[in-house]
Scaffold this active site. Structure first.
Site, PDB file in Angstrom:
ATOM      1  N   ASP A  37     102.956  35.980  -6.427  1.00 35.04           N
ATOM      2  CA  ASP A  37     103.893  35.343  -5.504  1.00 35.04           C
ATOM      3  C   ASP A  37     104.887  34.567  -6.357  1.00 35.04           C
ATOM      4  O   ASP A  37     104.610  34.227  -7.507  1.00 35.04           O
ATOM      5  CB  ASP A  37     103.167  34.391  -4.538  1.00 35.04           C
ATOM      6  N   ASN A  90     104.147  43.962  -0.773  1.00 35.22           N
ATOM      7  CA  ASN A  90     104.346  43.268   0.498  1.00 35.22           C
ATOM      8  C   ASN A  90     105.476  42.234   0.473  1.00 35.22           C
ATOM      9  O   ASN A  90     106.062  41.944   1.505  1.00 35.22           O
ATOM     10  CB  ASN A  90     103.004  42.595   0.861  1.00 35.22           C
ATOM     11  N   TYR A 156     118.143  44.176   6.123  1.00 34.95           N
ATOM     12  CA  TYR A 156     116.694  44.306   6.365  1.00 34.95           C
ATOM     13  C   TYR A 156     116.381  45.721   6.866  1.00 34.95           C
ATOM     14  O   TYR A 156     115.497  46.393   6.336  1.00 34.95           O
ATOM     15  CB  TYR A 156     116.244  43.258   7.390  1.00 34.95           C
ATOM     16  N   LYS A 160     114.181  48.506   4.778  1.00 37.24           N
ATOM     17  CA  LYS A 160     112.888  49.004   5.256  1.00 37.24           C
ATOM     18  C   LYS A 160     112.928  50.522   5.489  1.00 37.24           C
ATOM     19  O   LYS A 160     111.936  51.212   5.243  1.00 37.24           O
ATOM     20  CB  LYS A 160     112.461  48.245   6.517  1.00 37.24           C
ATOM     21  N   ILE A 189     104.991  39.851  13.904  1.00 39.09           N
ATOM     22  CA  ILE A 189     103.726  39.234  13.502  1.00 39.09           C
ATOM     23  C   ILE A 189     103.919  37.732  13.431  1.00 39.09           C
ATOM     24  O   ILE A 189     104.954  37.254  12.945  1.00 39.09           O
ATOM     25  CB  ILE A 189     103.298  39.765  12.115  1.00 39.09           C
TER      26      ILE A 189
HETATM   27  N1  LIG Z   1     106.186  38.702   9.973  1.00 38.68           N
HETATM   28  C1  LIG Z   1     106.632  39.781  10.606  1.00 38.68           C
HETATM   29  O1  LIG Z   1     106.826  39.778  11.819  1.00 38.68           O
HETATM   30  C2  LIG Z   1     106.870  41.064   9.833  1.00 38.68           C
HETATM   31  C3  LIG Z   1     107.139  42.218  10.571  1.00 38.68           C
HETATM   32  C4  LIG Z   1     107.358  43.413   9.896  1.00 38.68           C
HETATM   33  C5  LIG Z   1     107.306  43.446   8.517  1.00 38.68           C
HETATM   34  N2  LIG Z   1     107.047  42.319   7.830  1.00 38.68           N
HETATM   35  C6  LIG Z   1     107.032  42.428   6.369  1.00 38.68           C
HETATM   36  O2  LIG Z   1     105.803  41.961   5.866  1.00 38.68           O
HETATM   37  C7  LIG Z   1     105.992  41.397   4.576  1.00 38.68           C
HETATM   38  C8  LIG Z   1     105.398  40.004   4.521  1.00 38.68           C
HETATM   39  O3  LIG Z   1     105.970  39.229   5.540  1.00 38.68           O
HETATM   40  P1  LIG Z   1     105.309  37.875   6.079  1.00 38.68           P
HETATM   41  O4  LIG Z   1     105.717  37.766   7.490  1.00 38.68           O
HETATM   42  O5  LIG Z   1     103.880  37.826   5.733  1.00 38.68           O
HETATM   43  O6  LIG Z   1     106.170  36.836   5.245  1.00 38.68           O
HETATM   44  P2  LIG Z   1     105.823  35.430   4.603  1.00 38.68           P
HETATM   45  O7  LIG Z   1     107.135  34.753   4.448  1.00 38.68           O
HETATM   46  O8  LIG Z   1     104.725  34.753   5.342  1.00 38.68           O
HETATM   47  O9  LIG Z   1     105.272  35.833   3.166  1.00 38.68           O
HETATM   48  C9  LIG Z   1     106.083  36.385   2.194  1.00 38.68           C
HETATM   49  C10 LIG Z   1     105.550  35.963   0.837  1.00 38.68           C
HETATM   50  O10 LIG Z   1     106.375  36.565  -0.151  1.00 38.68           O
HETATM   51  C11 LIG Z   1     106.693  35.578  -1.124  1.00 38.68           C
HETATM   52  N3  LIG Z   1     107.963  35.903  -1.743  1.00 38.68           N
HETATM   53  C12 LIG Z   1     109.214  35.683  -1.263  1.00 38.68           C
HETATM   54  N4  LIG Z   1     110.126  36.086  -2.160  1.00 38.68           N
HETATM   55  C13 LIG Z   1     109.432  36.558  -3.241  1.00 38.68           C
HETATM   56  C14 LIG Z   1     109.818  37.101  -4.485  1.00 38.68           C
HETATM   57  N5  LIG Z   1     111.099  37.247  -4.821  1.00 38.68           N
HETATM   58  N6  LIG Z   1     108.838  37.491  -5.317  1.00 38.68           N
HETATM   59  C15 LIG Z   1     107.538  37.339  -5.010  1.00 38.68           C
HETATM   60  N7  LIG Z   1     107.120  36.815  -3.853  1.00 38.68           N
HETATM   61  C16 LIG Z   1     108.060  36.439  -2.973  1.00 38.68           C
HETATM   62  C17 LIG Z   1     106.750  34.249  -0.370  1.00 38.68           C
HETATM   63  O11 LIG Z   1     106.579  33.155  -1.244  1.00 38.68           O
HETATM   64  C18 LIG Z   1     105.607  34.434   0.618  1.00 38.68           C
HETATM   65  O12 LIG Z   1     104.380  33.978   0.086  1.00 38.68           O
HETATM   66  C19 LIG Z   1     107.503  41.439   4.308  1.00 38.68           C
HETATM   67  O13 LIG Z   1     107.802  42.575   3.534  1.00 38.68           O
HETATM   68  C20 LIG Z   1     108.095  41.580   5.702  1.00 38.68           C
HETATM   69  O14 LIG Z   1     109.342  42.204   5.703  1.00 38.68           O
HETATM   70  C21 LIG Z   1     106.820  41.117   8.453  1.00 38.68           C
END
Ligand SMILES: NC(=O)c1ccc[n+]([C@@H]2O[C@H](COP(=O)([O-])OP(=O)(O)OC[C@H]3O[C@@H](n4cnc5c(N)ncnc54)[C@H](O)[C@@H]3O)[C@@H](O)[C@H]2O)c1
Length: 250
Positions: A37, A90, A156, A160, A189
């Site tokens: 992270d 992720n 975005y 994706k 989510i």
């Molecule tokens: N939350 C949703 O509704 C949702 C829906 C569809 C897809 N997603 C995808 O799921 C994945 C995770 O999303 P989430 O909701 O758990 O997000 P989140 O913000 O809770 O977690 C993302 C994590 O990535 C880390 N991060 C950010 N930039 C970074 C970088 N440059 N290098 C390394 N780490 C980095 C952050 O510190 C954080 O811990 C993403 O790819 C997001 O696009 C999320």
């Protein structure tokens, strides 16, 4: 025997949300987990949660949008645990909310750098290592917006869709080398990425668009990722599997 016994797994963005849930699920299934992270405190916290419940995990700080950091993260994984069997790419970001005609090119570049180029860099170095191991399984976290538009988030949506295409290419290129690659498309989510960008009313409005009339949980996505990472899905590669409470079905 647990699903991922004796496996070495890597999760990017493992400090929060879906990434943390995946790291915990991998560890519960017996894998040794390397968590990366950009946020050290959150990443270390995930390691602690796993270790406190008897699992094995290790944190490496890394910026997933950097090619050299992705190379280093694979090197650190191999020097710590000797191999790399499973990767969940992720780490991702939403970016600002603007129509395409007003979207700042700098913002576009930042979103693409992490969400798309970052996944490419990760796979690039993971594949090299997995070939040396004789196989592996990669799960890239896309989104439902790998299939349908997210109005006001053009970068975005494009990133994706790109992840889904890259995943299929890797599957085709590496199927004969015992490396599978799949993408997961979460719907909305309950995680920081959403909570940080939307108020309660907006969250409820989004939830009501899915036939299940609720947001998903990070744990529900982690279950699917774990299945795709394991031998239970041994004939599944190049797939893009959506988990969205029916959002894209209607
Ligand atoms: N939350 C949703 O509704 C949702 C829906 C569809 C897809 N997603 C995808 O799921 C994945 C995770 O999303 P989430 O909701 O758990 O997000 P989140 O913000 O809770 O977690 C993302 C994590 O990535 C880390 N991060 C950010 N930039 C970074 C970088 N440059 N290098 C390394 N780490 C980095 C952050 O510190 C954080 O811990 C993403 O790819 C997001 O696009 C999320």
């Amino acid at each position: 025997m647990s699903l991922l016994e004796n496996k070495v797994a890597f999760v990017s963005g493992g400090g929060s949300g879906i990434g943390r849930a995946v790291a915990e699920a991998y560890a519960r299934e017996g894998a040794k987990v390397v968590i990366s992270d950009i946020n050290v405190e959150h990443g270390e916290e995930t390691v602690k949660v796993i270790k406190d419940s008897g699992g094995e995990a290790f944190f490496v700080k890394g910026d997933s949008s950097s090619a050299s950091d992705n190379k280093r993260m694979v090197e650190v994984t191999v020097s710590k645990y000797g191999r790399l069997d499973i990767a969940c790419n992720n780490a991702g970001m939403g970016g600002p909310a603007k129509p395409t005609g007003e979207y700042e090119p700098d913002a576009w570049d930042r979103v693409i750098a992490l969400n798309l180029s970052g996944v490419f860099y990760a796979c690039r170095y993971q594949l090299e290592q997995m070939e040396k191991n004789g196989g592996g399984s990669i799960v890239n976290i896309a989104s439902i917006h790998g299939q349908v538009a997210a109005p006001l988030s053009p970068a975005y949506t494009a990133s994706k869709h790109g992840v889904v295409g890259l995943t299929k290419n890797i599957a085709a290129e590496y199927a004969q080398k015992n490396i599978r690659c799949n993408a997961v498309g979460p719907g909305y989510i309950e995680a920081a990425l959403l909570k940080d960008n939307l108020n309660n009313d907006a969250m409820n409005a989004i939830a009501s668009k899915a036939p299940m009339n609720r947001l998903g949980t990070a744990e529900e996505i982690a279950e699917l990722v774990t299945f795709l990472s394991s031998e239970k899905s041994s004939f599944t590669t190049g797939s893009y599997i959506i988990a969205d409470g029916g959002y894209t079905a209607v």
